[in-house]
Design an enzyme around this catalytic site. Structure first.
Site, PDB file in Angstrom:
ATOM      1  N   GLN A 179       0.810  -1.225   0.000  1.00  0.00           N
ATOM      2  CA  GLN A 179       0.000   0.000   0.000  1.00  0.00           C
ATOM      3  C   GLN A 179       0.842   1.274   0.000  1.00  0.00           C
ATOM      4  O   GLN A 179       0.325   2.353  -0.306  1.00  0.00           O
ATOM      5  CB  GLN A 179      -0.950   0.014   1.210  1.00  0.00           C
ATOM      6  N   SER A 199       3.437  -4.786  -5.185  1.00  0.00           N
ATOM      7  CA  SER A 199       2.404  -5.282  -6.101  1.00  0.00           C
ATOM      8  C   SER A 199       2.116  -4.234  -7.173  1.00  0.00           C
ATOM      9  O   SER A 199       2.148  -3.026  -6.894  1.00  0.00           O
ATOM     10  CB  SER A 199       1.136  -5.578  -5.303  1.00  0.00           C
ATOM     11  N   HIS A 201      -0.807  -3.848  -9.092  1.00  0.00           N
ATOM     12  CA  HIS A 201      -2.154  -3.336  -9.373  1.00  0.00           C
ATOM     13  C   HIS A 201      -2.654  -2.291  -8.384  1.00  0.00           C
ATOM     14  O   HIS A 201      -3.759  -1.782  -8.535  1.00  0.00           O
ATOM     15  CB  HIS A 201      -3.149  -4.489  -9.521  1.00  0.00           C
ATOM     16  N   THR A 237       8.207 -19.024 -16.036  1.00  0.00           N
ATOM     17  CA  THR A 237       8.499 -18.074 -17.115  1.00  0.00           C
ATOM     18  C   THR A 237       8.076 -16.664 -16.712  1.00  0.00           C
ATOM     19  O   THR A 237       6.952 -16.461 -16.250  1.00  0.00           O
ATOM     20  CB  THR A 237       7.749 -18.510 -18.400  1.00  0.00           C
ATOM     21  N   CYS A 325     -10.517  -7.897   1.123  1.00  0.00           N
ATOM     22  CA  CYS A 325     -10.502  -9.323   1.453  1.00  0.00           C
ATOM     23  C   CYS A 325     -11.540  -9.688   2.498  1.00  0.00           C
ATOM     24  O   CYS A 325     -12.010 -10.806   2.532  1.00  0.00           O
ATOM     25  CB  CYS A 325      -9.127  -9.722   1.965  1.00  0.00           C
TER      26      CYS A 325
HETATM   27  N1  PLP Z   1      -0.582  -6.770   1.131  1.00  0.00           N
HETATM   28  C1  PLP Z   1      -1.385  -5.705   1.241  1.00  0.00           C
HETATM   29  C2  PLP Z   1      -1.129  -4.708   2.328  1.00  0.00           C
HETATM   30  C3  PLP Z   1      -2.451  -5.526   0.356  1.00  0.00           C
HETATM   31  O1  PLP Z   1      -3.252  -4.480   0.485  1.00  0.00           O
HETATM   32  C4  PLP Z   1      -2.657  -6.496  -0.663  1.00  0.00           C
HETATM   33  C5  PLP Z   1      -3.812  -6.384  -1.577  1.00  0.00           C
HETATM   34  O2  PLP Z   1      -4.938  -6.166  -1.159  1.00  0.00           O
HETATM   35  C6  PLP Z   1      -1.774  -7.588  -0.756  1.00  0.00           C
HETATM   36  C7  PLP Z   1      -0.745  -7.690   0.163  1.00  0.00           C
HETATM   37  C8  PLP Z   1      -1.915  -8.634  -1.806  1.00  0.00           C
HETATM   38  O3  PLP Z   1      -1.389  -8.173  -3.018  1.00  0.00           O
HETATM   39  P1  PLP Z   1      -1.784  -8.900  -4.400  1.00  0.00           P
HETATM   40  O4  PLP Z   1      -3.214  -8.537  -4.663  1.00  0.00           O
HETATM   41  O5  PLP Z   1      -0.831  -8.308  -5.403  1.00  0.00           O
HETATM   42  O6  PLP Z   1      -1.582 -10.347  -4.204  1.00  0.00           O
END
Ligand code: PLP
Length: 387
Positions: A179, A199, A201, A237, A325
């Site tokens: 984040q 990450s 996205h 890959t 989540c």
């Molecule tokens: N860690 C945090 C703090 C996140 O907010 C998220 C996504 O919601 C993730 C890990 C997981 O990342 P990814 O969606 O790229 O697996």
């Protein structure tokens, strides 16, 4: 119908410059980076240039950057990989009560494998006290994993101090920076952090791609076995179009960090002020200053978050309850529970998370809708007693 997207902590749209950078690698430059012919070499060059760029942004060397499928995989690799590599030294891991499920579930897995996990508490703002970490460190502690910024309430942890405490005892320190990436400066030459999860996205890049920084010399057992990709630490890959997109997204957001902070912070604060002026009994969660400014977590006393989400959705507005989540369940969020937010208030928590494309018109639109929605829901709520 007007659409207003205020769920950028769940995911972000891919920005046009990122898509443009990716397209050649989905079309003509489709080679496998392991192939030795010209197609493969072209992909390999893109892969290694991406690694160099990400390393430069983090203050790392390219050999310390590994591409993965995103934050979840990076968290799993960091936690299980380091714990297993050090299991002959000790079997104690420290994390916090407010981590993302990718960290909590990885630690839960380790617990089943004979590790002992300490979950550090947080205060009512969601902050960890470095003294609590110091007290929890033991001779058999092999890893500390504490997130940089929380995905539900935005609270930023004192990562310099926390990581320093682990370093003084020679213990590896991992941080989930999913984040905070592109939103807060991260310089591994100044931080005593050994592993960082990232990450794509969440930073206007593609889904299913991310990276992990692993400091040189860190002992780690790989989890994906197969080919010798990513210097044998992550077989599979390489997702070259995704990696190129992730890298471009990071470069762009990193360069715009201050503007992004100012813009999203201004929108979030304005929405907060407007709502407090027009709606009684609004509770804000998280730290008032030590927070990533694009996240605003609020409860409206007496109303369930899910009902507000559905009412806003009917008007084209996307917000989240708790984290992406935990939405879909009626369990109060583990983050708000750890912050000792009363369960009835926690049930009402909504997360507004702003992004670069949001405007003040979006804020006005949402601020215009909410008073009527909250009033209607409160009028039928047995939970709401006006103070
Ligand atoms: N860690 C945090 C703090 C996140 O907010 C998220 C996504 O919601 C993730 C890990 C997981 O990342 P990814 O969606 O790229 O697996």
């Amino acid at each position: 119908m007007r659409k207003v997207y205020l769920d950028h902590s769940a995911t972000t749209p891919v920005r046009p410059e990122v898509l443009e950078a990716m397209l050649p690698y989905l079309k003509d430059r489709f080679g496998n980076a392991s192939s030795i012919h010209s197609f493969g070499r072209e992909a390999k060059v893109a892969l290694e240039e991406s690694r160099e760029k990400v390393a430069e942004i983090l203050g790392a060397t390219p050999s310390e950057v590994y591409f993965t499928s995103g934050g979840t995989e990076s968290d799993n690799l960091a936690i299980k990989g380091v714990a297993f590599a050090s299991r002959n030294k000790g079997r104690h891991v420290i994390t916090s009560q407010i981590e993302h499920h990718a960290v909590l579930e990885s630690c839960g897995f380790l617990a089943k494998e004979g590790f002992e996990i300490t979950y550090l508490p947080v205060d009512s703002f969601g902050l960890i006290d470095p003294e609590d970490l110091r007290k929890a460190l033991r001779d058999d502690t092999v890893l500390v994993s504490i997130m940089h910024a929380n995905n539900e309430v935005g609270t930023i942890q004192p990562i310099e101090e926390l990581s320093q405490a682990a370093k003084e005892k020679g213990i590896y320190f991992h941080t989930d920076a999913v984040q905070s990436l592109g939103k807060l400066p991260i310089d591994v030459s100044k931080l005593a952090v050994d592993l960082i999860s990232m990450s794509g996205h969440k930073i206007y890049g593609p889904k299913g791609v991310g990276a992990i920084y692993i400091r040189k010399g860190t002992r780690i057992t790989p989890w994906a076995h197969g080919g010798h990709h990513e210097r044998s630490r992550r077989a599979g890959t390489e997702n070259v179009p995704g990696i190129v997109g992730f890298t471009r997204a990071l470069e762009l957001l990193n360069a715009e960090m201050e503007d992004h902070k100012r813009h999203t912070g201004n929108l979030a604060q304005t929405l907060y002020r407007k709502l407090v002026d027009t709606i009684p009994d609004v509770v804000m969660h998280g730290h008032p200053q030590k927070r990533i400014p694009n996240i605003l977590s609020l409860s409206f006393k007496g109303v369930e978050g899910e009902s507000v989400i559905l009412s806003l959705d009917l008007k084209g507005v996307a917000v989240a309850s708790g984290s992406a989540c935990t939405s879909g369940t009626l369990e109060p969020s583990h983050v708000l529970s750890a912050m000792k937010v009363a369960p009835d208030i926690a049930q009402g928590a909504l997360r507004f998370s702003f992004g670069r494309d949001n405007t003040m018109d979006d804020v006005d639109y949402v601020a215009g809708l909410l008073p009527e929605i909250i009033q209607r829901l409160r009028s039928i709520s047995p939970l709401y007693v006006k103070e």
